[in-house]
Enzyme design. Structure first.
Site, PDB file in Angstrom:
ATOM      1  CB  THR A   1      -0.857   0.312   0.977  1.00 48.77           C
ATOM      2  OG1 THR A   1      -1.741  -1.680   0.890  1.00 48.77           O
ATOM      3  CG2 THR A   1      -1.343   1.478   1.062  1.00 48.77           C
TER       4      THR A   1
ATOM      5  CD1 TRP B   1      -1.055   1.022  -6.433  1.00 48.93           C
ATOM      6  CD2 TRP B   1      -1.947   2.870  -5.556  1.00 48.93           C
ATOM      7  NE1 TRP B   1      -2.075   1.470  -7.022  1.00 48.93           N
ATOM      8  CE2 TRP B   1      -2.115   2.397  -6.364  1.00 48.93           C
ATOM      9  CE3 TRP B   1      -1.856   3.534  -4.576  1.00 48.93           C
ATOM     10  CZ2 TRP B   1      -3.363   3.809  -6.454  1.00 48.93           C
ATOM     11  CZ3 TRP B   1      -3.125   4.607  -4.478  1.00 48.93           C
ATOM     12  CH2 TRP B   1      -4.178   4.512  -6.239  1.00 48.93           C
ATOM     13  CG  HIS B   2      -0.321   5.553  -1.428  1.00 50.40           C
ATOM     14  ND1 HIS B   2      -0.882   4.507  -0.918  1.00 50.40           N
ATOM     15  CD2 HIS B   2      -1.118   6.690  -1.750  1.00 50.40           C
ATOM     16  CE1 HIS B   2      -2.209   4.407  -0.688  1.00 50.40           C
ATOM     17  NE2 HIS B   2      -2.481   5.638  -0.724  1.00 50.40           N
ATOM     18  N   GLY B   3       3.569   5.607  -3.214  1.00 47.90           N
ATOM     19  CA  GLY B   3       4.442   6.850  -4.591  1.00 47.90           C
ATOM     20  C   GLY B   3       6.063   5.322  -3.847  1.00 47.90           C
TER      21      GLY B   3
ATOM     22  CG  PHE C   1      -1.188   7.801  -7.990  1.00 43.45           C
ATOM     23  CD1 PHE C   1      -0.432   8.891  -7.185  1.00 43.45           C
ATOM     24  CD2 PHE C   1      -0.463   6.642  -7.198  1.00 43.45           C
ATOM     25  CE1 PHE C   1      -0.958   8.942  -5.938  1.00 43.45           C
ATOM     26  CE2 PHE C   1       0.004   7.402  -5.811  1.00 43.45           C
ATOM     27  CZ  PHE C   1      -0.112   8.246  -5.136  1.00 43.45           C
TER      28      PHE C   1
END
Lengths: 316, 464
Positions: B316, B319-321, B464
């Site tokens: 998680t 995924w955000h960066g 994203f």
């Protein structure tokens, strides 16, 4: 009609959007056209005979310094020099007022301030005329232009010039300093806000200086990155220096002052190690005197900070 | 193209809706697909090849889905191929820079790769494609038989760039058949307007304070201003993303799609565990369905449960960066959730006031890890929040927080009020009335005014 009431939002929205759409389309078109604009080529100002012919106007302060002003014998003043000073400017001036070390001066500045609108804008309930009429100032500093750098330059300069004349009329005894607009970092340049336009505007402002009551100062050499833009390390948004650098800016202002009777006889501080210091006494140094002045910022700062009001560092 | 832009509201949307409305039902999905591709191309004008990539992934996953459904014996192989294909692009575009930087640091090399620009929406559409083929493999749904329908599903512009991550099962029926009514258009426009208001009138404005704080420099802000700043960021992130999700829902409604809610009052949570069931709901579901549960969830003993949570939270974060602060953020959230699960969770749920206080501290502090990528700057800001820690500051203006409170006070108040259920309760009462219509009209035009004057900020989740 009752059934229509169920869709009242849709109707209202469609009608209002329909009416507004030409304005919106115009704005969209204009914004994309502006984004594609080419920056104006900086003009090589030919005012005084000291301007060497054919000097190439690079997009750095050299174009404004080397070609425009005569060499001026700036001296290092102390913070108390600014006791009777008035600063007029935009958001960068706000930065100086909040984070600089010249808190004893008066400030008429706000974000977005423009020469074209300064006659009617009020800051804290007062217009610039109110402030100019309120007391006697020994010196008035002006830094405007970045917020109108995309507008027609002739109009901007004529409004700017009107402001300068207004100051001269209301404060005939004051020395007026016209400050160059600080460059922006290359990463934020676009069709409107770019260093080419800023340099052009600055060179036009420089032409308004007569070097008997009005002087032109350019701080860009202190914060430039070597390519004519604001050093990216000194800023977050590419337009305003970080707060901690307003102290250096203040120091530089301290180091570049003129006493009332024009050219002061006193040379630069003896501690200055650079060769340029020796030339400071001869009025026509070909090298931009601003650079010599700028390089002495750190040493001048040590001397000019007599009041000890500089609280740069506080360790917790 | 951003939803909160004049181009979208006054050019793309009216043009699209006019064509869509006039198209016979049979071809509406095709028009949606086509319109969405046009929408997508506006966002990748500098890299037209990304459109080809996007179309390729749609085609590829469509084919994989059919193979998985019809070729039962080799379904697992097809699934594996599909997952590798999808994630390969995501890893390449999003994480190769990150891998190279770290490899260079470890191996003392200087490998470089040309600056890779992320194809917009890739994190979202990759997850959508993968969840589709997994669902087909698991027999949760049959494969989609129409390429146009599948293309419309993946590309539909309301959720293309920034989610919610709509699962195929949610819309499968609606792709085949849905009722278009004026009522849905009315409700969709209202929902869209509410989302627009959240983004432009609250998020973008409070984002101004976070930007101001960055412009001053973290070493030059007072502690009070530092707290104000990170709380402003917390509100900005929430209203930005929630606003966008509402706009997506509203646009979907106008086309008779039921796009699921992505936020459920997360700031009213009393634990981090609860928070992540209310924030970016579709992402949490994706991780739960496609990683946590296949790994065994909480059914294989405590050790495996903790391991599963750790994997989910690491991913998680990533995924955000593609950067270590996001990994740290994920790990901190993992730590908090485990702490709640085994120690303090029951207490916080029981004594909700304590829970709220706990969250009031923990939410901004964790968002801090999310907001600042550079660890040095992160350290500076963190120490500013805790002034009793030893630190150096430079040129802090006395009473700076007074100035900024004066400017941003009304937006903070709006942020607090709209984080609660109060506005929704009021809205439910006045929903059908002309007064509500006028109110929303004022919100809409207020937003347009801000956009017109150029007070526009890019959506935070757009990398994203």
């Amino acid at each position: 009609m009752n059934k229509g009431k169920q869709y009242i939002y849709t109707f209202l929205l469609l009608i209002t959007c329909f009416v507004a759409s030409p304005f919106m389309w115009h704005k969209i078109w204009k914004t994309s056209a502006d984004a594609k604009k080419e920056p104006a080529v900086p003009v090589s100002a030919n005012v005084t005979p000291t301007a060497p012919a054919g000097e190439v106007p690079a997009a750095t302060e050299a174009s404004t310094e080397g070609s425009a002003q005569p060499a001026v014998n700036y001296t290092a003043g102390s913070v108390s020099y600014f006791d009777d000073a008035l600063f007029i400017g935009d958001s960068r001036m706000v930065g100086i007022s909040e984070y600089g070390s010249l808190k004893n001066a008066d400030y008429f500045c706000s974000e977005g301030l423009q020469a074209s609108r300064i006659a009617t804008e009020a800051v804290d309930g007062k217009t610039v005329d109110d402030v100019l009429n309120s007391k006697t100032y020994g010196k008035v500093y002006v830094m405007l232009g970045i917020n109108e750098v995309g507008n027609d330059m002739d109009t901007t300069i004529s409004k700017y010039s009107a402001l300068v004349n207004d100051i001269k009329a209301k404060q005939p005894q004051a020395i007026i300093y016209l400050l160059a607009n600080l460059h922006v970092s290359s990463f934020v340049e676009d069709g409107i806000i770019n260093n080419g336009n800023i340099d052009t505007l600055n060179s036009r402002i420089a032409q308004l200086a007569d070097y008997s009551t009005t002087y032109y100062l350019d701080v860009n050499s202190v914060f430039d990155d070597g390519y004519g833009g604001l050093n990216a390390e000194y800023t977050s948004d590419g337009i305003h220096p970080l707060a901690k650098y307003y102290g250096e800016w203040s120091d530089w202002l301290c180091a570049n002052t003129v006493s009332k009777d024009g050219q002061a006889a006193a040379p630069e501080q003896a501690e200055v190690p650079q060769d340029n210091a020796a030339e400071a006494t001869t009025p026509f140094a070909a090298d931009a005197p601003q650079e010599a002045a700028a390089e002495t910022v750190t040493t001048a700062a040590a001397n000019s900070n007599s009041s000890g009001s500089n609280d740069y560092f506080s360790e917790y | 193209m951003v939803f909160s832009s004049l181009e979208f509201i006054f050019i793309f949307l009216p043009a699209f809706m006019a064509v869509y409305a006039l198209t016979p039902s049979r071809y509406k999905n095709a028009i949606l697909f086509l319109g969405s591709i046009i929408f997508y191309s506006m966002g990748v004008l500098n890299n037209p090849i990304y459109i080809m990539l996007f179309l390729l992934t749609i085609l590829f996953n469509f084919i994989i889905g059919e193979f998985i459904y019809y070729k039962r014996r080799s379904a697992k192989a097809w699934l594996t191929l599909g997952i590798i294909f999808n994630f390969w692009w995501l890893v390449f575009f999003k994480y190769s820079g990150f891998f190279l930087t770290n490899a260079n640091a470890l191996l003392r090399t200087h490998m470089t790769v040309k600056d890779i620009i992320l194809p917009i929406g890739i994190s979202f559409y990759t997850f959508q494609n993968v969840s589709y083929i997994i669902d087909v493999y698991r027999r949760k749904t049959r494969s989609e038989q129409s390429l146009v329908n599948y293309g419309a599903y993946i590309s539909m512009f309301p959720q293309l760039i920034a989610g919610p991550i709509v699962t195929y099962g949610t819309v499968a029926e609606q792709l085949k058949k849905r009722q278009h009514t004026p009522r849905k258009i009315e409700n969709g426009l209202k929902t869209f307007t509410i989302g627009l208001g959240y983004k432009v009138l609250i998020a973008n404005q409070l984002g101004g304070l976070w930007r101001d704080v960055a412009n001053i420099g973290y070493e030059s802000i007072s502690s009070k201003l530092a707290w104000m700043g990170i709380i402003a960021y917390s509100f900005q992130l929430y209203f930005d993303f929630m606003g966008y999700s509402y706009m997506a829902m509203g646009l979907g409604q106008m086309m008779a799609f039921d796009i699921p809610k992505n936020f459920d009052y997360p700031y009213l949570s009393v634990t981090m565990t609860e928070f992540w069931r209310r924030w970016h709901i579709t992402l949490g579901s994706w991780f739960r369905e496609n990683i946590y549960i296949p790994l065994g969830g909480n059914r294989k003993g405590t050790q495996k449960t903790v391991r599963n949570f750790l994997i989910v939270w690491l991913f998680t974060g990533l995924w955000h960066g593609a950067s270590w602060n996001f990994v740290l953020w994920g790990l901190v959230l993992f730590g908090l959730i485990m702490l709640e699960r085994f120690v303090i969770g029951d207490f916080l749920n029981k004594y909700r006031i304590v829970g709220h206080l706990y969250m009031f501290l923990v939410i901004p502090l964790t968002w801090l890890l999310f907001a600042i990528t550079d660890f040095h700057e992160l350290g500076i800001y963190f120490r500013r929040l805790l002034p009793f820690l030893p630190q150096k500051t430079y040129a802090v203006m006395a009473d700076d927080y007074v100035k900024y409170w004066g400017i941003y006070r009304k937006f903070f108040i709006a942020g607090i009020v709209f984080s609660t259920r109060i506005p929704e309760m009021i809205y439910k009462k006045i929903k059908g009335s002309p007064f509500c219509a006028i109110l929303l009209l004022a919100v809409f035009w207020g937003c347009v005014y801000c956009m017109y004057k150029g007070m526009n900020d890019p959506f935070l989740y757009f990398r994203f």
